[in-house]
Design an enzyme around this catalytic site. Structure first.
Site, PDB file in Angstrom:
ATOM      1  N   GLY A  31      -4.132  52.192   3.613  1.00  0.00           N
ATOM      2  CA  GLY A  31      -4.384  51.844   5.002  1.00  0.00           C
ATOM      3  C   GLY A  31      -4.333  50.359   5.249  1.00  0.00           C
ATOM      4  CB  CYS A  32      -5.606  47.530   4.718  1.00  0.00           C
ATOM      5  SG  CYS A  32      -6.769  47.632   3.363  1.00  0.00           S
TER       6      CYS A  32
END
Length: 281
Positions: free
Chosen positions: A119-120
Site C-alpha cells: 500500500g505504500c
C-alpha cells in the site's frame, strides 16, 4: 502526455479536508468540530489492468498519476502516458492511464509472478532484486547554497494549506536554485507527495526546471530511489535519513541534506555539492 493534456485530465473534485464531530477533554468536556485530512484508496490502472492501490490524499491526482508512473519506472518519459481519466469507483478513486505499448509490455512482464502489492513505499515488486533495482548515476555537480536551502525551508509552511487546516499530512516541494518554492504538494503519504511534485514538474512545458526537492518527512530509501529514477540530484529533508537511503544516495550521486532546521542542517551525501563545503570529499 503533454502538459496541456495533463492539466485538462478529468478530475474528481474532493475537498481534501472533512469535518467530524469530536470531544475535547480538558478542564471541561467540549464538543467540537474537528477538521480531518481525507485518506482515500486510489487505484492506478494501466491499459485496463490494475497495478497498485495507494492510500492517498485526493488532490493533485493527475500529477500523482504521472509522477508515480515515472518514479516507479513504469514509463520513461511523460510522452509515454497517452491519456488519463480520473473517476470515482466505489469508496475510492481510479486513475485510468493509457500508456504506449513498450512500457505496458514491460509492466506485464513485471507483474507475471506478483503475489501481492504494497500500500505504500515500494509498490508492485515481487522480490528483493526488484525492490533494490540498480539506480542510475547522476552527474550533476551544480552547487547548492545554504542560503537557498534555508529560503526553501522558510517557504514551506505558508504553502501547506491542508496541514494548516488539519495536520496529518506530508509536503514535498520543488525549489529553484535560489530556494524559491515553485510547486508544493501535500499528501498523507510522503512518497505520494513526492510523486505529485515529480509529476507536476515533469508535466510542465519545457520539463522540470533546475533546482532541488524539499521534503517534510524522514528520508527513506524509496524516496532516494524515486529521485534517482527521475534525475533529481539533490534532496533536502526536515527529518533524518535512513542508513540505506544515504548509501543509495551516495552511489547514485544525490546530495542529501537532512535534519534541516533554521539554525543548522546536516549533509549526509555528496557534501561537495554544498557551496559552503566546496572542496570537501
Amino acid at each position: 502526455m503533454t502538459a496541456a493534456r495533463l492539466a485538462d485530465a478529468p478530475s474528481v473534485q474532493r475537498a481534501g479536508v472533512v469535518p467530524r464531530q469530536a470531544w475535547r477533554l480538558g478542564a471541561l468536556a467540549e464538543n467540537v468540530t474537528a477538521q480531518l485530512i481525507e485518506e482515500v484508496p486510489v487505484a492506478l490502472v494501466y491499459n485496463g489492468v490494475s497495478h497498485a492501490v495507494m492510500l492517498a490524499s485526493p488532490s493533485d491526482l493527475a500529477d500523482f498519476a504521472l509522477g508515480f508512473s515515472l518514479s516507479e519506472g513504469i514509463i520513461a518519459t511523460p510522452d509515454e502516458l497517452l491519456d488519463l481519466e480520473i473517476v470515482s469507483a466505489g469508496e475510492g478513486i481510479e486513475l485510468r492511464l493509457t500508456i504506449t505499448a513498450r512500457p505496458f509490455a514491460g509492466l506485464k512482464d513485471r507483474r507475471r509472478a506478483l503475489t501481492g502489492r504494497s500500500g505504500c513505499g515500494l509498490c508492485g515488486v515481487e522480490s528483493l532484486a526488484d525492490a533494490m533495482r540498480p539506480l542510475p548515476r547522476l552527474d550533476d555537480r551544480t552547487p547548492l547554497s545554504l542560503e537557498a536551502i534555508h529560503r526553501a525551508l522558510d517557504g514551506l509552511a505558508p504553502m501547506q494549506r491542508l496541514n494548516r487546516q488539519a495536520g496529518a499530512v506530508h509536503a514535498a516541494a520543488w525549489a529553484d536554485p535560489d530556494g524559491a518554492i515553485r510547486h508544493l504538494a501535500e499528501d498523507v503519504g510522503r512518497h505520494n507527495a513526492f510523486d505529485k511534485v515529480i509529476g507536476a514538474m515533469a508535466g510542465r512545458r519545457g520539463g522540470r526546471p533546475p533546482g532541488f526537492a524539499v521534503l517534510t518527512s524522514r528520508l527513506s530509501y524509496e524516496l532516494v530511489q524515486k529521485a534517482a529514477t527521475t534525475g533529481i540530484s539533490a534532496l533536502v529533508a526536515i527529518s533524518a535519513p535512513t542508513a540505506l537511503a544515504v548509501e543509495a544516495a551516495d552511489r547514485a550521486g544525490i546530495c542529501v541534506v537532512a535534519l534541516a532546521r533554521a539554525d543548522a542542517v546536516t549533509v549526509y551525501a555528496h557534501p561537495a555539492r554544498i557551496a559552503n563545503l566546496a572542496g570537501v570529499a
